[in-house]
Design a protein around this motif. Structure first.
Motif, PDB file in Angstrom:
ATOM      1  N   ASP A  81      12.138  63.371  35.527  1.00  0.00           N
ATOM      2  CA  ASP A  81      11.433  62.134  36.175  1.00  0.00           C
ATOM      3  C   ASP A  81      10.808  62.581  37.412  1.00  0.00           C
ATOM      4  O   ASP A  81       9.828  61.947  37.860  1.00  0.00           O
ATOM      5  CB  ASP A  81      12.856  61.466  36.417  1.00  0.00           C
ATOM      6  CG  ASP A  81      12.336  59.855  37.443  1.00  0.00           C
ATOM      7  OD1 ASP A  81      11.392  59.317  36.978  1.00  0.00           O
ATOM      8  OD2 ASP A  81      13.342  59.420  37.793  1.00  0.00           O
TER       9      ASP A  81
ATOM     10  N   VAL B 156       9.087  57.408  31.322  1.00  0.00           N
ATOM     11  CA  VAL B 156       8.751  58.681  30.823  1.00  0.00           C
ATOM     12  C   VAL B 156       8.007  58.590  29.176  1.00  0.00           C
ATOM     13  O   VAL B 156       8.271  57.809  28.466  1.00  0.00           O
ATOM     14  CB  VAL B 156      10.016  59.602  30.378  1.00  0.00           C
ATOM     15  CG1 VAL B 156      10.990  58.925  29.403  1.00  0.00           C
ATOM     16  CG2 VAL B 156       9.723  61.145  30.050  1.00  0.00           C
TER      17      VAL B 156
ATOM     18  N   ARG C 152       7.375  64.272  36.855  1.00  0.00           N
ATOM     19  CA  ARG C 152       6.557  63.331  35.715  1.00  0.00           C
ATOM     20  C   ARG C 152       6.338  64.027  34.595  1.00  0.00           C
ATOM     21  O   ARG C 152       5.146  64.270  34.160  1.00  0.00           O
ATOM     22  CB  ARG C 152       5.331  62.945  36.447  1.00  0.00           C
ATOM     23  CG  ARG C 152       5.719  62.134  37.672  1.00  0.00           C
ATOM     24  CD  ARG C 152       6.555  60.818  37.668  1.00  0.00           C
ATOM     25  NE  ARG C 152       5.789  59.863  36.799  1.00  0.00           N
ATOM     26  CZ  ARG C 152       5.223  58.889  37.478  1.00  0.00           C
ATOM     27  NH1 ARG C 152       4.786  58.642  38.712  1.00  0.00           N
ATOM     28  NH2 ARG C 152       4.645  57.970  36.437  1.00  0.00           N
TER      29      ARG C 152
ATOM     30  N   GLN D  81      12.775  52.441  29.881  1.00  0.00           N
ATOM     31  CA  GLN D  81      12.355  53.536  30.471  1.00  0.00           C
ATOM     32  C   GLN D  81      11.438  54.330  29.890  1.00  0.00           C
ATOM     33  O   GLN D  81      11.105  55.577  30.344  1.00  0.00           O
ATOM     34  CB  GLN D  81      13.795  54.410  30.673  1.00  0.00           C
ATOM     35  CG  GLN D  81      14.938  53.593  31.674  1.00  0.00           C
ATOM     36  CD  GLN D  81      16.024  54.517  31.728  1.00  0.00           C
ATOM     37  OE1 GLN D  81      16.365  54.819  33.295  1.00  0.00           O
ATOM     38  NE2 GLN D  81      16.835  54.905  30.652  1.00  0.00           N
TER      39      GLN D  81
ATOM     40  N   LEU E 211      16.118  56.464  35.043  1.00  0.00           N
ATOM     41  CA  LEU E 211      15.025  57.161  35.931  1.00  0.00           C
ATOM     42  C   LEU E 211      14.127  56.200  36.665  1.00  0.00           C
ATOM     43  O   LEU E 211      14.194  54.874  36.577  1.00  0.00           O
ATOM     44  CB  LEU E 211      14.086  57.313  34.613  1.00  0.00           C
ATOM     45  CG  LEU E 211      14.815  58.243  33.534  1.00  0.00           C
ATOM     46  CD1 LEU E 211      13.706  58.606  32.440  1.00  0.00           C
ATOM     47  CD2 LEU E 211      15.318  59.556  33.904  1.00  0.00           C
ATOM     48  N   GLU E 212      13.526  56.507  37.629  1.00  0.00           N
ATOM     49  CA  GLU E 212      12.633  55.616  38.602  1.00  0.00           C
ATOM     50  C   GLU E 212      11.323  55.646  37.850  1.00  0.00           C
ATOM     51  O   GLU E 212      10.455  54.492  38.159  1.00  0.00           O
ATOM     52  CB  GLU E 212      12.285  56.663  39.856  1.00  0.00           C
ATOM     53  CG  GLU E 212      13.757  56.813  40.640  1.00  0.00           C
ATOM     54  CD  GLU E 212      13.557  57.516  42.139  1.00  0.00           C
ATOM     55  OE1 GLU E 212      12.170  57.715  42.409  1.00  0.00           O
ATOM     56  OE2 GLU E 212      14.350  57.737  42.674  1.00  0.00           O
ATOM     57  N   HIS E 213      10.878  56.560  36.900  1.00  0.00           N
ATOM     58  CA  HIS E 213       9.470  56.580  36.357  1.00  0.00           C
ATOM     59  C   HIS E 213       9.699  56.362  35.085  1.00  0.00           C
ATOM     60  O   HIS E 213      10.345  57.516  34.462  1.00  0.00           O
ATOM     61  CB  HIS E 213       8.617  57.459  36.837  1.00  0.00           C
ATOM     62  CG  HIS E 213       8.463  57.781  38.238  1.00  0.00           C
ATOM     63  ND1 HIS E 213       9.183  58.818  38.795  1.00  0.00           N
ATOM     64  CD2 HIS E 213       7.753  57.243  39.339  1.00  0.00           C
ATOM     65  CE1 HIS E 213       8.902  58.706  40.276  1.00  0.00           C
ATOM     66  NE2 HIS E 213       8.014  57.614  40.416  1.00  0.00           N
TER      67      HIS E 213
END
Length: 360
Positions: free
Chosen positions: A93, A119, A96, A151, A115-117
Motif C-alpha cells: 500500500d 491495488v 504502490r 480495494q 488499504l489506503e490506496h
C-alpha cells in the motif's frame, strides 16, 4: 593490483533487448523482469537504466521491490509471487506496488486488508504449468470476488508458459487455448508471455508481456534459433591469464587428473573458478576467448582457478584478458557444455566478482 575477475555489464545492450521485446509485441506493455538481482546484472542499475523505457518492473518478492523503491525508481512494480504474509500489504500500500494473487490464502488476505490506496492485481491462472495459480474452472469466480472489492483498482489475468522454449509449440498452444476458454467471459486484460513466449511462434493476444532472460541477451530458444541474432549479450564475464606453464605428453591437469596431455601442452591458468560462479561441471573443450582468440578449458574447474589450452596460441602472455562468456562466447554455449542453462550462469555470479557498468 586487484584480482582481475569481473563482470562487465553493458546497459545499452539491456535497453536494446527491451526494445526488441516491445517490437515483437507492439501492442503490449512490457514488464521488465529484474528479479534475482536482475538475473545477476544488478537490479538497481538495470532498473535505473530502463526507467525511462519500462512500462513496469517485475520482481519475485517485496524485499526486491523495496530495494528498487529505496533507490528512487518510481515505475510500477509487480510482485510476481505476490505476498507471503498479510503484513506485507502495508508496504504494498505505502509503495504502490502491484501484486500477483495465485492462492486462496493470498486472496483472503487481500480481501480482508484495510488499504489506503486501491491495488492493481494480476490474477494468476494455472493453464498447465502446475506450479502456482487457480484452476481454470475457479478463475472466473475469483475474478468476481476481486472485481467486487473496493480495494482493488484493476485486475489483469495472467498465466505462465511451461514449454514455450521448445520448437514444438503444441503444448504452449494448448495452454493458450485453456486460458482463452477459461477467461472468455471476463472483461480484463491478459498477460501470458515470458521471454520464450515472446520469441516463440506460438503467439497470444495479450495486453502485457514479461521479458526476462531475453533482456540480458540470452535466448531461451537455443543458440541456433533466429532470436539469438536479435539480442545483444549484456554481461561479459572476464578475467586474465596469471600463470603459464608447459607440460609434456602424458601429464594430467587439475583435480582428479581428468585431462591428459596428448601432446606437449602450453597451459594457461585463469583467475576464475566455481566460487566466482563459473560452472564446476564445465567439460574439457568448453570454449574460452583469450585476447582475441578462441581457446578451450582443459581440466576440472577449481574453486578459484581454471586452466585453458594455449598450445596453439604461443603469443599469449601472462596478464592477457580472458572472456568466459559474453560478446565472443555465448552464455548459452557455455551452459550447453556444463549441463545447465544461461539463467543459472547469470544468477550464479557471486559477490566477489565486481560488476562494472558501461553506457550508464
Amino acid at each position: 593490483m586487484a584480482r582481475p575477475a569481473h563482470a562487465l555489464i553493458d546497459l545499452d545492450a539491456i535497453r536494446h533487448n527491451y526494445a526488441q521485446a516491445k517490437a515483437l509485441s507492439p501492442n503490449s506493455k512490457a514488464i521488465a523482469i529484474i528479479k534475482a538481482n536482475a538475473y545477476g546484472h544488478g537490479a538497481v542499475m538495470v532498473g535505473k537504466a530502463l526507467s525511462a523505457q519500462a512500462d513496469a518492473f517485475g520482481v519475485a518478492c517485496l524485499e526486491e521491490a523495496l530495494e528498487l523503491r529505496e533507490s528512487g525508481i518510481e515505475n510500477p512494480i509487480l510482485l510476481l509471487e505476490g505476498i507471503f504474509e498479510p503484513e506485507e500489504l502495508q508496504d504494498v500500500d505505502q509503495h504502490r506496488l502491484m501484486i500477483a494473487v495465485a492462492t486462496y490464502r493470498q486472496l483472503q488476505w487481500l480481501l480482508e486488508a484495510k488499504l489506503e490506496h486501491p491495488v492493481d492485481v494480476f490474477l494468476k491462472m494455472d493453464s498447465g504449468m502446475h506450479r502456482l495459480g487457480f484452476a481454470p474452472e475457479e478463475t472466473e469466480a475469483v475474478y468476481q470476488q476481486l472485481a467486487q472489492c473496493k480495494q482493488i483498482n484493476s485486475v489483469v489475468l495472467m498465466t505462465h508458459f511451461a514449454r514455450a522454449d521448445e520448437a514444438d509449440t503444441s503444448f504452449t498452444e494448448q495452454q493458450v487455448s485453456c486460458f482463452d476458454s477459461a477467461v472468455a467471459h471476463i472483461p480484463a486484460p491478459c498477460a501470458l508471455s515470458n521471454s520464450a513466449g515472446i520469441l516463440s511462434d506460438a503467439k497470444a493476444n495479450q495486453a502485457y508481456i514479461r521479458p526476462g532472460i531475453m533482456l540480458y541477451g540470452a535466448t531461451p530458444m537455443g543458440t541456433d534459433h533466429a532470436s539469438d541474432a536479435l539480442l545483444k549479450p549484456a554481461m561479459s564475464l572476464r578475467s586474465a591469464i596469471f600463470s603459464i606453464r608447459d607440460l609434456p605428453v602424458g601429464e594430467r591437469i587439475g583435480y582428479g587428473g581428468r585431462f591428459v596431455c596428448d601432446r606437449p601442452t602450453r597451459v594457461g591458468v585463469v583467475a576464475m573458478g566455481y566460487a566466482d560462479g563459473y560452472p564446476r561441471h564445465a567439460v574439457d573443450g568448453t570454449p574460452v576467448w583469450v585476447n582475441g582468440h578462441m581457446s578451450r578449458i582443459i581440466g576440472k574447474v577449481s574453486m578459484d582457478m581454471l586452466t585453458v589450452d594455449l598450445t596453439d596460441l604461443p603469443h599469449i602472455k601472462e596478464g592477457d584478458p580472458v572472456e568466459l562468456w559474453g560478446e565472443h562466447v555465448s552464455a548459452n554455449l557455455v551452459a550447453d557444455h556444463s549441463a545447465t542453462i544461461a539463467y543459472t550462469l547469470f544468477t550464479g555470479v557471486t559477490r566477489r566478482v565486481p560488476l562494472r557498468y558501461v553506457n550508464e
